[in-house]
Design an enzyme around this catalytic site. Structure first.
Site, mmCIF file in Angstrom:
data_model
loop_
_atom_site.group_PDB
_atom_site.id
_atom_site.type_symbol
_atom_site.label_atom_id
_atom_site.label_comp_id
_atom_site.label_asym_id
_atom_site.label_seq_id
_atom_site.Cartn_x
_atom_site.Cartn_y
_atom_site.Cartn_z
ATOM 1 N N MET A 1 0.849 -1.192 0.000
ATOM 2 C CA MET A 1 0.000 0.000 0.000
ATOM 3 C C MET A 1 0.889 1.249 0.000
ATOM 4 O O MET A 1 0.446 2.334 0.387
ATOM 5 C CB MET A 1 -0.928 0.008 1.209
ATOM 6 C CG MET A 1 -1.880 -1.189 1.201
ATOM 7 S SD MET A 1 -3.448 -0.879 2.031
ATOM 8 C CE MET A 1 -2.906 -0.516 3.668
ATOM 9 N N GLY A 2 2.157 1.108 -0.423
ATOM 10 C CA GLY A 2 3.055 2.262 -0.449
ATOM 11 C C GLY A 2 3.569 2.594 0.944
ATOM 12 O O GLY A 2 3.575 1.738 1.834
ATOM 13 N N ALA A 3 4.022 3.863 1.136
ATOM 14 C CA ALA A 3 4.672 4.278 2.388
ATOM 15 C C ALA A 3 5.788 3.284 2.701
ATOM 16 O O ALA A 3 5.887 2.754 3.810
ATOM 17 C CB ALA A 3 3.662 4.386 3.531
ATOM 18 N N HIS A 62 9.390 -3.443 3.509
ATOM 19 C CA HIS A 62 8.962 -3.699 2.126
ATOM 20 C C HIS A 62 10.170 -4.062 1.256
ATOM 21 O O HIS A 62 10.077 -4.916 0.377
ATOM 22 C CB HIS A 62 8.284 -2.457 1.539
ATOM 23 C CG HIS A 62 7.014 -2.068 2.218
ATOM 24 N ND1 HIS A 62 6.918 -0.977 3.048
ATOM 25 C CD2 HIS A 62 5.779 -2.634 2.198
ATOM 26 C CE1 HIS A 62 5.677 -0.879 3.505
ATOM 27 N NE2 HIS A 62 4.973 -1.871 3.008
ATOM 28 N N ASP A 115 2.457 -9.354 9.036
ATOM 29 C CA ASP A 115 0.996 -9.536 8.977
ATOM 30 C C ASP A 115 0.732 -11.035 8.853
ATOM 31 O O ASP A 115 0.339 -11.530 7.797
ATOM 32 C CB ASP A 115 0.429 -8.763 7.789
ATOM 33 C CG ASP A 115 0.675 -7.273 7.929
ATOM 34 O OD1 ASP A 115 0.027 -6.627 8.754
ATOM 35 O OD2 ASP A 115 1.558 -6.763 7.215
ATOM 36 N N GLN A 120 -2.728 -12.279 7.837
ATOM 37 C CA GLN A 120 -2.954 -11.949 6.427
ATOM 38 C C GLN A 120 -2.248 -12.962 5.529
ATOM 39 O O GLN A 120 -2.803 -13.417 4.521
ATOM 40 C CB GLN A 120 -2.436 -10.535 6.146
ATOM 41 C CG GLN A 120 -2.384 -10.174 4.670
ATOM 42 C CD GLN A 120 -1.984 -8.744 4.442
ATOM 43 O OE1 GLN A 120 -2.802 -7.852 4.542
ATOM 44 N NE2 GLN A 120 -0.728 -8.494 4.113
ATOM 45 N N SER A 126 4.261 0.970 8.451
ATOM 46 C CA SER A 126 3.995 2.329 7.949
ATOM 47 C C SER A 126 3.309 3.154 9.027
ATOM 48 O O SER A 126 3.456 4.369 9.088
ATOM 49 C CB SER A 126 3.120 2.268 6.702
ATOM 50 O OG SER A 126 3.736 1.415 5.760
HETATM 51 O O1 PAF Z 1 -0.145 -5.717 3.663
HETATM 52 C C1 PAF Z 1 -0.553 -4.798 2.908
HETATM 53 O O2 PAF Z 1 0.139 -3.822 2.642
HETATM 54 C C2 PAF Z 1 -1.946 -4.907 2.309
HETATM 55 O O3 PAF Z 1 -2.833 -5.502 3.188
HETATM 56 C C3 PAF Z 1 -1.960 -5.613 0.944
HETATM 57 C C4 PAF Z 1 -1.530 -7.072 1.036
HETATM 58 C C5 PAF Z 1 -1.059 -4.894 -0.041
HETATM 59 C C6 PAF Z 1 -3.380 -5.615 0.364
HETATM 60 O O4 PAF Z 1 -3.855 -4.319 0.200
#
Ligand code: PAF
Length: 288
Positions: free
Chosen positions: A33-35, A40, A153, A156, A189
């Site tokens: 999601m950037g930032a 990342h 995450d 996730q 972020s």
């Molecule tokens: O982890 C994230 O940044 C977001 O949840 C993702 C996987 C890019 C989905 O929007």
């Protein structure tokens, strides 16, 4: 050091990736999601190990935010993100607008059961349907061979693995370990929202989880280790949403005698900022 090329439409993404695949080159995707921060960049490094072509998607996905959450203020700075990606060997950035990802009348939602239950879903019931929907779209839009997600995450990651398996999406889902500050605070972020004071105290979250993991590995009962961790996190100044020990593979109940690995996952709020973190509880015996 070249700033990566940027495409904003699914057609343009498919055209570039299609050329690579026809030339026999494997492609790895890092959804973000950037930032962007060092966490990342570790995902990008893992992607670069997996494939010669790396795509990073940058899309602040509105469907994973509840109305009271920080969608409007979530940090967005494409120029800065592109500069961060330039030395990382990224070939392409996919940075769609909301209308490209969710065209007028979009009405398909992907919901995943199993690992999405409890934990984050208790506090954020909307969250995993938003994540699963956008990730299913990104995986099918990009048709990458590999996609990389962070262990930060952890729930996730489990949801994405389950979704790719259940929908027969042929992208291999890989993970990369959490990147931490020297204090132990996991990079996020949302750390940008922390005051200097709260940032220092926030290191207590990881310290408490690590202590609990060590205790369980050493044979302490899960209930007692988790209760101590919760008290320590609260003593650091957090309001705790959850601290739980789960099976690391399924995120179902942890069975101490099964020999299967566990994961302690937590979410807690400090100074109005909600942080999540998790640590492994490795139960498998090492072979001498
Ligand atoms: O982890 C994230 O940044 C977001 O949840 C993702 C996987 C890019 C989905 O929007």
């Amino acid at each position: 050091m070249q700033t990566p090329a940027v495409v904003t439409t699914v057609d343009a993404l498919r055209a570039v990736v299609g050329n690579w695949r026809r030339a026999g080159e494997k492609v790895a995707l890092v959804p973000t999601m950037g930032a962007l921060h060092a966490g990342h960049l570790a995902l990008v490094a893992e992607a670069a190990r997996a494939a010669p072509r790396v795509v990073v998607s940058i899309f602040v996905n509105p469907t994973q935010f509840a109305p009271h959450e920080d969608l409007a203020t979530y940090p967005r700075n494409l120029e800065r993100d592109l500069a961060a990606l330039a030395p990382a060997g990224v070939d392409l950035v996919f940075a769609p607008e909301v209308g490209e990802m969710y065209p007028e009348g979009a009405s398909t939602v992907v919901t995943v059961g199993g690992p999405s239950q409890g934990l984050e879903s208790d506090a954020r019931p909307h969250f995993f349907a938003g994540v699963a929907t956008v990730v299913a779209k990104l995986l099918t839009q990009c048709a990458a061979d590999v996609a990389v997600f962070g262990e930060k995450d952890f729930q996730q990651l489990a949801v994405v693995r389950r979704l790719a398996r259940d929908l027969s999406i042929p992208t291999e889902i890989r993970s990369a370990p959490t990147v931490r500050e020297p204090s132990g605070l996991a990079l996020s972020s949302r750390n940008a929202y922390l005051s200097a004071d709260d940032r220092a105290r926030a290191a207590g979250l990881h310290a408490a989880l690590s202590g609990a993991a060590e205790g369980v590995r050493a044979g302490r009962s899960a209930e007692s280790a988790i209760a101590t961790a919760r008290a320590q996190i609260e003593a650091s100044g957090f309001a705790v949403d959850y601290v739980e020990l789960r099976d690391a593979g399924t995120l179902g109940a942890f069975e101490p005698d099964s020999g299967r690995d566990g994961r302690i996952l937590a979410a807690a709020r400090i100074g109005g900022v909600r942080l999540i973190d998790n640590v492994p509880v490795t139960m498998s015996k090492s072979v001498a």
